[in-house]
Design a protein around this motif. Structure first.
Motif, PDB file in Angstrom:
ATOM      1  N   ALA A   1       0.672  -1.249   0.068  1.00  0.00           N
ATOM      2  CA  ALA A   1       0.034  -0.059   0.105  1.00  0.00           C
ATOM      3  C   ALA A   1       0.815   1.386   0.103  1.00  0.00           C
ATOM      4  CB  ALA A   1      -1.077  -0.218   1.244  1.00  0.00           C
ATOM      5  N   LEU A   2       1.931   1.340   0.917  1.00  0.00           N
ATOM      6  CA  LEU A   2       2.953   2.446   0.828  1.00  0.00           C
ATOM      7  C   LEU A   2       3.515   2.499  -0.434  1.00  0.00           C
ATOM      8  CD1 LEU A   2       4.450   2.205   4.341  1.00  0.00           C
ATOM      9  CD2 LEU A   2       3.132   4.111   3.427  1.00  0.00           C
ATOM     10  N   THR A   3       4.215   1.589  -1.092  1.00  0.00           N
ATOM     11  CA  THR A   3       4.657   1.695  -2.341  1.00  0.00           C
ATOM     12  C   THR A   3       3.327   2.517  -3.574  1.00  0.00           C
ATOM     13  OG1 THR A   3       5.971  -0.453  -2.036  1.00  0.00           O
ATOM     14  CG2 THR A   3       5.734   0.489  -4.215  1.00  0.00           C
ATOM     15  N   GLY A   4       2.331   1.733  -3.442  1.00  0.00           N
ATOM     16  CA  GLY A   4       1.276   2.571  -4.416  1.00  0.00           C
ATOM     17  C   GLY A   4       1.136   3.860  -4.020  1.00  0.00           C
ATOM     18  N   LEU A   5       1.006   4.235  -2.894  1.00  0.00           N
ATOM     19  CA  LEU A   5       0.891   5.718  -2.371  1.00  0.00           C
ATOM     20  C   LEU A   5       2.122   6.444  -2.953  1.00  0.00           C
ATOM     21  CD1 LEU A   5      -0.819   6.527   0.958  1.00  0.00           C
ATOM     22  CD2 LEU A   5       1.675   7.803   0.197  1.00  0.00           C
ATOM     23  N   LEU A   6       3.132   6.187  -2.628  1.00  0.00           N
ATOM     24  CA  LEU A   6       4.411   6.766  -2.772  1.00  0.00           C
ATOM     25  C   LEU A   6       4.812   7.200  -4.199  1.00  0.00           C
ATOM     26  CD1 LEU A   6       6.801   5.388  -0.009  1.00  0.00           C
ATOM     27  CD2 LEU A   6       5.634   7.827  -0.223  1.00  0.00           C
ATOM     28  N   VAL A   7       4.321   5.868  -5.129  1.00  0.00           N
ATOM     29  CA  VAL A   7       4.663   5.872  -6.534  1.00  0.00           C
ATOM     30  C   VAL A   7       3.627   6.881  -7.319  1.00  0.00           C
ATOM     31  CG1 VAL A   7       4.399   4.239  -8.617  1.00  0.00           C
ATOM     32  CG2 VAL A   7       5.785   3.602  -6.793  1.00  0.00           C
ATOM     33  N   GLY A   8       2.260   6.682  -6.851  1.00  0.00           N
ATOM     34  CA  GLY A   8       1.275   7.501  -7.371  1.00  0.00           C
ATOM     35  C   GLY A   8       1.587   8.979  -7.116  1.00  0.00           C
ATOM     36  N   ALA A   9       2.051   9.428  -5.864  1.00  0.00           N
ATOM     37  CA  ALA A   9       2.433  10.655  -5.722  1.00  0.00           C
ATOM     38  C   ALA A   9       3.658  11.138  -6.539  1.00  0.00           C
ATOM     39  CB  ALA A   9       2.885  11.012  -4.311  1.00  0.00           C
ATOM     40  N   ALA A  10       4.736  10.425  -6.837  1.00  0.00           N
ATOM     41  CA  ALA A  10       5.895  10.653  -7.592  1.00  0.00           C
ATOM     42  C   ALA A  10       5.299  10.812  -9.027  1.00  0.00           C
ATOM     43  CB  ALA A  10       6.956   9.549  -7.336  1.00  0.00           C
ATOM     44  N   PHE A  11       4.668   9.755  -9.692  1.00  0.00           N
ATOM     45  CA  PHE A  11       4.552   9.895 -11.130  1.00  0.00           C
ATOM     46  C   PHE A  11       3.738  11.033 -11.444  1.00  0.00           C
ATOM     47  CE2 PHE A  11       4.920   5.356 -11.578  1.00  0.00           C
ATOM     48  CZ  PHE A  11       5.882   5.187 -12.753  1.00  0.00           C
ATOM     49  N   ALA A  12       2.641  11.377 -10.502  1.00  0.00           N
ATOM     50  CA  ALA A  12       1.554  12.640 -10.606  1.00  0.00           C
ATOM     51  C   ALA A  12       2.256  13.767 -10.568  1.00  0.00           C
ATOM     52  CB  ALA A  12       0.640  12.485  -9.755  1.00  0.00           C
ATOM     53  N   ALA A  13       3.220  14.198  -9.685  1.00  0.00           N
ATOM     54  CA  ALA A  13       3.949  15.253  -9.599  1.00  0.00           C
ATOM     55  C   ALA A  13       4.896  15.360 -10.501  1.00  0.00           C
ATOM     56  CB  ALA A  13       4.727  15.242  -8.084  1.00  0.00           C
ATOM     57  N   SER A  14       5.579  14.459 -11.032  1.00  0.00           N
ATOM     58  CA  SER A  14       6.274  14.532 -12.224  1.00  0.00           C
ATOM     59  C   SER A  14       5.552  14.969 -13.576  1.00  0.00           C
ATOM     60  CB  SER A  14       7.227  13.179 -12.447  1.00  0.00           C
ATOM     61  OG  SER A  14       7.862  13.306 -13.619  1.00  0.00           O
ATOM     62  N   GLY A  15       4.303  14.420 -13.515  1.00  0.00           N
ATOM     63  CA  GLY A  15       3.494  14.818 -14.857  1.00  0.00           C
ATOM     64  C   GLY A  15       3.215  16.106 -14.728  1.00  0.00           C
ATOM     65  N   ALA A  16       2.707  16.446 -13.473  1.00  0.00           N
ATOM     66  CA  ALA A  16       2.230  18.067 -13.273  1.00  0.00           C
ATOM     67  C   ALA A  16       3.311  19.051 -13.644  1.00  0.00           C
ATOM     68  CB  ALA A  16       1.977  18.461 -11.901  1.00  0.00           C
ATOM     69  N   ILE A  17       4.502  18.865 -13.413  1.00  0.00           N
ATOM     70  CA  ILE A  17       5.963  19.455 -13.817  1.00  0.00           C
ATOM     71  C   ILE A  17       6.116  19.598 -15.027  1.00  0.00           C
ATOM     72  CG2 ILE A  17       8.501  19.835 -13.615  1.00  0.00           C
ATOM     73  CD1 ILE A  17       8.014  18.456 -10.734  1.00  0.00           C
ATOM     74  N   LEU A  18       6.105  18.526 -15.794  1.00  0.00           N
ATOM     75  CA  LEU A  18       6.457  18.370 -17.272  1.00  0.00           C
ATOM     76  C   LEU A  18       5.355  18.991 -18.208  1.00  0.00           C
ATOM     77  CD1 LEU A  18       7.812  14.697 -17.612  1.00  0.00           C
ATOM     78  CD2 LEU A  18       9.359  17.044 -17.679  1.00  0.00           C
ATOM     79  N   GLN A  19       3.856  18.637 -17.581  1.00  0.00           N
ATOM     80  CA  GLN A  19       2.945  19.448 -18.466  1.00  0.00           C
ATOM     81  C   GLN A  19       3.036  20.962 -18.246  1.00  0.00           C
ATOM     82  OE1 GLN A  19      -0.897  17.562 -17.274  1.00  0.00           O
ATOM     83  NE2 GLN A  19      -0.035  15.701 -17.902  1.00  0.00           N
ATOM     84  N   THR A  20       3.308  21.393 -17.190  1.00  0.00           N
ATOM     85  CA  THR A  20       3.742  22.987 -17.029  1.00  0.00           C
ATOM     86  C   THR A  20       4.536  23.510 -17.726  1.00  0.00           C
ATOM     87  OG1 THR A  20       2.635  22.907 -14.830  1.00  0.00           O
ATOM     88  CG2 THR A  20       3.337  24.780 -15.410  1.00  0.00           C
ATOM     89  N   ILE A  21       5.748  23.199 -17.618  1.00  0.00           N
ATOM     90  CA  ILE A  21       7.208  23.531 -18.299  1.00  0.00           C
ATOM     91  C   ILE A  21       6.799  23.515 -19.886  1.00  0.00           C
ATOM     92  CG2 ILE A  21       8.318  23.274 -16.398  1.00  0.00           C
ATOM     93  CD1 ILE A  21       9.843  20.982 -17.724  1.00  0.00           C
ATOM     94  N   THR A  22       5.984  22.518 -20.578  1.00  0.00           N
ATOM     95  CA  THR A  22       5.833  22.263 -21.768  1.00  0.00           C
ATOM     96  C   THR A  22       4.386  22.902 -22.427  1.00  0.00           C
ATOM     97  OG1 THR A  22       4.639  20.005 -21.664  1.00  0.00           O
ATOM     98  CG2 THR A  22       7.252  20.291 -21.993  1.00  0.00           C
ATOM     99  N   ARG A  23       3.764  23.219 -21.333  1.00  0.00           N
ATOM    100  CA  ARG A  23       2.478  23.779 -21.716  1.00  0.00           C
ATOM    101  C   ARG A  23       1.537  22.936 -22.719  1.00  0.00           C
ATOM    102  NH1 ARG A  23       3.380  29.631 -23.979  1.00  0.00           N
ATOM    103  NH2 ARG A  23       5.173  28.594 -24.623  1.00  0.00           N
TER     104      ARG A  23
END
Length: 362
Positions: free
Chosen positions: A93-115
């Motif tokens: 459960a902790l692996t899923g929680l941490l992995v989900g946060a890491a993937f989503a935060a990375s996606g938010a960063i890349l989607q914003t800097i590339t618009r």
């Protein structure tokens, strides 16, 4: 005859009283205004993710009453219950929680800097680079020496470096990063497929089970690397939110605001790459989380770009909920990537249709 009203005299600090009152309407956190809707969305999503997390700890072949889950986390209660919750289900459960946060935060960063809402790590070569490195370690036999987290980080960094260098032409732009990233992604995918044809049967089975994005059998050795990485990289991403917001406005506007555009984009890209590389090493390339979660968070917050913190919380809810659903659908204990792929593919089609109707999809 019209009369002219005199302007309000400036205060002692040179700022008119009206502007000084306007500045005080919203409090600020890390230099950014605090929006009530964003705060409310973070609280609601965090509570929902916590509820799903607790349910996932109680559900399984040996059900644990929800009232016994929290005491078992502190090693209190029946010995069998403590063992099932703390040693069997909690690492997954902790692996899923941490992995989900890491993937989503990375996606938010890349989607914003590339618009670009389609600029997710699994679309522009970062996931594919980490995947190729891990599969190479499994097939060629050096995975045990370096370790899966190190291989994932190295592969993700090399993939991102290739994208950034190939997209560089007196600087880099979000449009070129996306186009070059798609090409690099397919190159890495072809290399991974070639490695699988060279693998032995047991190596191919191990690699394919990992390639889908899987939380089955995850232990504390999977939790620690991604947990430490998230503890360092997520606060760094939040501290860089000011630059992220400026880059969202375009390079020229960001320069006018005093933002070092190329340095800021490179540093944010490095943070995003590190997040997705550690997440991929822990659970494999869990499909579409980095695409879907930021878009859901953006609509929950009502903002022009995905907020990093809300995206991370949405990613935890998406992965933990998908893993719980995957365990309930059949008795086969489906990989979590199967469910997130189905959800994310539907969202991808919706984004393509929406951008086409808006005249920007080609």
């Amino acid at each position: 005859m019209a009369t002219l009203t005199p302007a309000a005299p400036p205060a002692a600090d040179g700022v008119p009283a009206k502007l000084r009152r306007t500045r005080r309407i919203r409090p600020a956190l890390l230099g950014l205004p605090v929006r009530p809707r964003l705060v409310a969305a973070c609280l609601v999503v965090a509570l929902a993710a916590a509820a799903v997390f607790c349910v996932s700890l109680s559900y399984g072949d040996f059900p644990v009453p929800p009232a016994d889950v929290l005491p078992a986390l502190w090693r209190q209660g029946a010995r069998g219950t403590v063992f099932i919750v703390h040693e069997v289900r909690l690492p997954r459960a902790l692996t899923g929680l941490l992995v989900g946060a890491a993937f989503a935060a990375s996606g938010a960063i890349l989607q914003t800097i590339t618009r670009n809402p389609l600029a997710a790590p699994d679309m522009i070569g970062i996931n594919a680079g980490a995947t190729t490195a891990v599969v190479a370690g499994i097939v060629l036999g050096f995975g045990d020496t370096l370790g899966t987290p190190a291989l994932g980080l190295i592969g993700g960094l090399l993939g991102a470096l290739a994208v950034y260098l190939l997209a560089w032409r007196r600087g880099s732009t979000g449009f070129r990063i996306v186009l070059v990233g798609i090409g690099v992604s397919w190159m890495c995918t072809s290399a991974t497929d070639y490695l699988l044809t060279r693998a032995k049967l047991h190596q191919a089975q191990e690699a394919v089970g990992w390639l889908v994005g899987n939380l089955n059998g995850r232990g504390w050795e999977s939790v620690r690397p991604v947990g430490l990485a998230l503890a360092v990289l997520l606060p760094a991403a939040l501290l860089l939110t000011g630059w992220l917001r400026d880059l969202q406005l375009g390079d020229d506007v960001a320069r006018g605001l005093g933002t070092p555009v190329q340095f800021a984009r490179g540093l944010l890209l490095l943070v995003g790459v590190a997040l997705v590389s550690f997440a991929t090493a822990a659970a494999g390339p869990v499909l579409f989380v980095s695409l879907a979660a930021p878009q859901i968070a953006q609509r929950l917050a009502g903002l022009a770009a995905p907020p990093v913190l809300l995206s991370a919380l949405t990613g935890t809810l998406l992965v933990t909920g998908s893993d719980l659903l995957a365990r309930q659908v059949t008795d086969l204990d489906l990989p979590v990537g199967v469910v997130t792929g189905a959800v994310g593919a539907g969202l991808l089609l919706w984004l393509l249709v929406r951008s086409h109707r808006a005249g920007s999809g080609g």
